[in-house]
Design a protein around this motif. Sequence first.
Motif, mmCIF file in Angstrom:
data_model
loop_
_atom_site.group_PDB
_atom_site.id
_atom_site.type_symbol
_atom_site.label_atom_id
_atom_site.label_comp_id
_atom_site.label_asym_id
_atom_site.label_seq_id
_atom_site.Cartn_x
_atom_site.Cartn_y
_atom_site.Cartn_z
ATOM 1 N N GLN A 275 2.404 -47.616 34.208
ATOM 2 C CA GLN A 275 3.797 -47.185 34.075
ATOM 3 C C GLN A 275 4.493 -47.901 32.920
ATOM 4 O OE1 GLN A 275 6.115 -47.849 37.584
ATOM 5 N NE2 GLN A 275 7.959 -46.898 36.761
ATOM 6 N N VAL A 276 4.263 -49.212 32.820
ATOM 7 C CA VAL A 276 4.867 -49.975 31.724
ATOM 8 C C VAL A 276 4.326 -49.497 30.384
ATOM 9 C CG1 VAL A 276 5.012 -52.275 30.681
ATOM 10 C CG2 VAL A 276 5.328 -51.990 33.151
ATOM 11 N N GLN A 277 3.025 -49.226 30.363
ATOM 12 C CA GLN A 277 2.415 -48.744 29.118
ATOM 13 C C GLN A 277 3.009 -47.398 28.698
ATOM 14 O OE1 GLN A 277 -1.762 -48.049 29.391
ATOM 15 N NE2 GLN A 277 -2.088 -48.088 27.185
ATOM 16 N N SER A 278 3.188 -46.505 29.680
ATOM 17 C CA SER A 278 3.759 -45.190 29.366
ATOM 18 C C SER A 278 5.194 -45.320 28.866
ATOM 19 C CB SER A 278 3.707 -44.302 30.613
ATOM 20 O OG SER A 278 2.369 -44.102 31.039
ATOM 21 N N THR A 279 5.967 -46.189 29.526
ATOM 22 C CA THR A 279 7.350 -46.405 29.099
ATOM 23 C C THR A 279 7.406 -46.990 27.688
ATOM 24 O OG1 THR A 279 7.984 -46.772 31.410
ATOM 25 C CG2 THR A 279 9.518 -47.527 29.712
ATOM 26 N N PHE A 280 6.501 -47.946 27.438
ATOM 27 C CA PHE A 280 6.465 -48.577 26.117
ATOM 28 C C PHE A 280 6.081 -47.574 25.030
ATOM 29 C CE2 PHE A 280 3.923 -50.787 22.876
ATOM 30 C CZ PHE A 280 4.885 -51.655 22.370
ATOM 31 N N LEU A 281 5.066 -46.756 25.313
ATOM 32 C CA LEU A 281 4.641 -45.760 24.324
ATOM 33 C C LEU A 281 5.734 -44.728 24.073
ATOM 34 C CD1 LEU A 281 0.926 -45.176 25.394
ATOM 35 C CD2 LEU A 281 1.781 -46.434 23.409
ATOM 36 N N ALA A 282 6.439 -44.349 25.156
ATOM 37 C CA ALA A 282 7.523 -43.385 24.981
ATOM 38 C C ALA A 282 8.626 -43.954 24.103
ATOM 39 C CB ALA A 282 8.081 -42.976 26.342
ATOM 40 N N ALA A 283 8.956 -45.242 24.332
ATOM 41 C CA ALA A 283 10.010 -45.863 23.528
ATOM 42 C C ALA A 283 9.569 -46.007 22.080
ATOM 43 C CB ALA A 283 10.365 -47.231 24.122
ATOM 44 N N ILE A 284 8.343 -46.466 21.855
ATOM 45 C CA ILE A 284 7.835 -46.624 20.497
ATOM 46 C C ILE A 284 7.738 -45.273 19.794
ATOM 47 C CG2 ILE A 284 5.811 -47.297 19.159
ATOM 48 C CD1 ILE A 284 7.516 -49.601 20.127
ATOM 49 N N SER A 285 7.297 -44.261 20.552
ATOM 50 C CA SER A 285 7.189 -42.928 19.968
ATOM 51 C C SER A 285 8.545 -42.424 19.501
ATOM 52 C CB SER A 285 6.580 -41.976 20.993
ATOM 53 O OG SER A 285 6.564 -40.653 20.511
ATOM 54 N N HIS A 286 9.565 -42.676 20.299
ATOM 55 C CA HIS A 286 10.916 -42.241 19.899
ATOM 56 C C HIS A 286 11.390 -42.999 18.662
ATOM 57 C CE1 HIS A 286 15.354 -42.442 20.014
ATOM 58 N NE2 HIS A 286 15.265 -41.160 20.394
ATOM 59 N N ASP A 287 11.156 -44.321 18.667
ATOM 60 C CA ASP A 287 11.614 -45.129 17.538
ATOM 61 C C ASP A 287 10.860 -44.792 16.255
ATOM 62 O OD1 ASP A 287 13.438 -46.364 19.118
ATOM 63 O OD2 ASP A 287 12.256 -48.164 19.479
ATOM 64 N N LEU A 288 9.629 -44.297 16.378
ATOM 65 C CA LEU A 288 8.864 -43.944 15.186
ATOM 66 C C LEU A 288 9.165 -42.521 14.717
ATOM 67 C CD1 LEU A 288 5.365 -45.500 16.033
ATOM 68 C CD2 LEU A 288 7.096 -46.379 14.465
ATOM 69 N N ARG A 289 9.339 -41.622 15.645
ATOM 70 C CA ARG A 289 9.547 -40.213 15.269
ATOM 71 C C ARG A 289 10.908 -39.970 14.626
ATOM 72 N NH1 ARG A 289 7.129 -37.084 20.611
ATOM 73 N NH2 ARG A 289 4.903 -37.431 20.147
ATOM 74 N N THR A 290 11.939 -40.672 15.111
ATOM 75 C CA THR A 290 13.288 -40.427 14.601
ATOM 76 C C THR A 290 13.406 -40.745 13.100
ATOM 77 O OG1 THR A 290 14.239 -40.831 16.779
ATOM 78 C CG2 THR A 290 15.731 -40.985 14.881
ATOM 79 N N PRO A 291 13.043 -41.953 12.662
ATOM 80 C CA PRO A 291 13.136 -42.205 11.203
ATOM 81 C C PRO A 291 12.134 -41.381 10.409
ATOM 82 C CG PRO A 291 12.088 -44.047 12.310
ATOM 83 C CD PRO A 291 12.616 -43.168 13.386
#
Length: 337
Positions: A275-291
């Motif tokens: 669960q932590v891994q999924s949350t972390f990947l989701a957050a990183i994915s958002h931070d990478l995709r936006t810029p």
Amino acid sequence: MNASTSAPTAPSPLRSALTITGLLTLATVGSLWVDHQISLTSQAMLYVLVVVIAAYSLPLLPSVVCAVGAVVAFNFFFVPPRFTLAVESLEHLIALSAMLLVALVISHLTDRLRRETALAHRNARRARQLQELATQLADTHTVEDILRLGRQTLDAAFGGPNWLALRQPDGTLSSATALDSELPGDLHDGLQCCMRENAVLGPGTGRWPGLNAWYLPLGSKGQMQGAACIQNITAADTDGREHAQALCAQLGQALWRLRLAAAIQETEAEAKRQQVQSTFLAAISHDLRTPLAAVVGAASSLQTQRDKLSLDEQERLLASIVREATYLSTVTENTLQ
């Protein structure tokens, strides 16, 4: 013999002989003292009384000897003709025979009552042991605590020496105590066979009767946790073997409970990690995709519509690309760190 369930120590032969002599002497002196004041039947009751005392305080054989001695002494000192073993009348012979029979019956019944009382006390002690072990095991949270309680309980219930061995994941056995790092070869073979057959081995079990100890599994088939070895036992002690099986069954269930609890905890930890891994990947994915999307959009606009854009708009798009790329680089660096 079991340490906590053994019968009271029998008196030595010399002490039994002195006790019998003292009781018969006491009965004889008392009868002589009231010889001319009470009847022959009342004098016989004094001897019956010492027979009862002997039966209560001595084992069966000495109490039988006391019963026979009481009849002989009564006949010798008080039954006419006195100071001989002869009996002059049939009535006296019948009385002596009845007295002997009563004395023997008293000795037998008293010995039987003593044995039943000892058995009742032994069963009560064993029931308390099972209850106390179950209560203590409910509060244990480590394998070491369970093994310590198991060793203490077995040592209290049986003279020993007793052994506990744990089954390792590869099927091998290891001693349950640090002092016994290596199991003797014959002991190891007996414990392994006990677990493999999921049965009690040793005297009185019908399996490996030539052994000098009981080998008991800790757990059932499919839930085998180890095995126990209880020494200094007898084949006829069926109740003791059943008590040992009950103790080992409780230890096996406690060890299985800990293993299940560890497996559940490991599963929960793995689920939490996922669960932590999924949350972390989701957050990183958002931070990478936006810029990245901003960079792609600005670069695409410059590539396709550069002639239509003013210099200020081109500078703004270029500044956006630099800003978002810098942010993207920072996020990537932080993620890698």
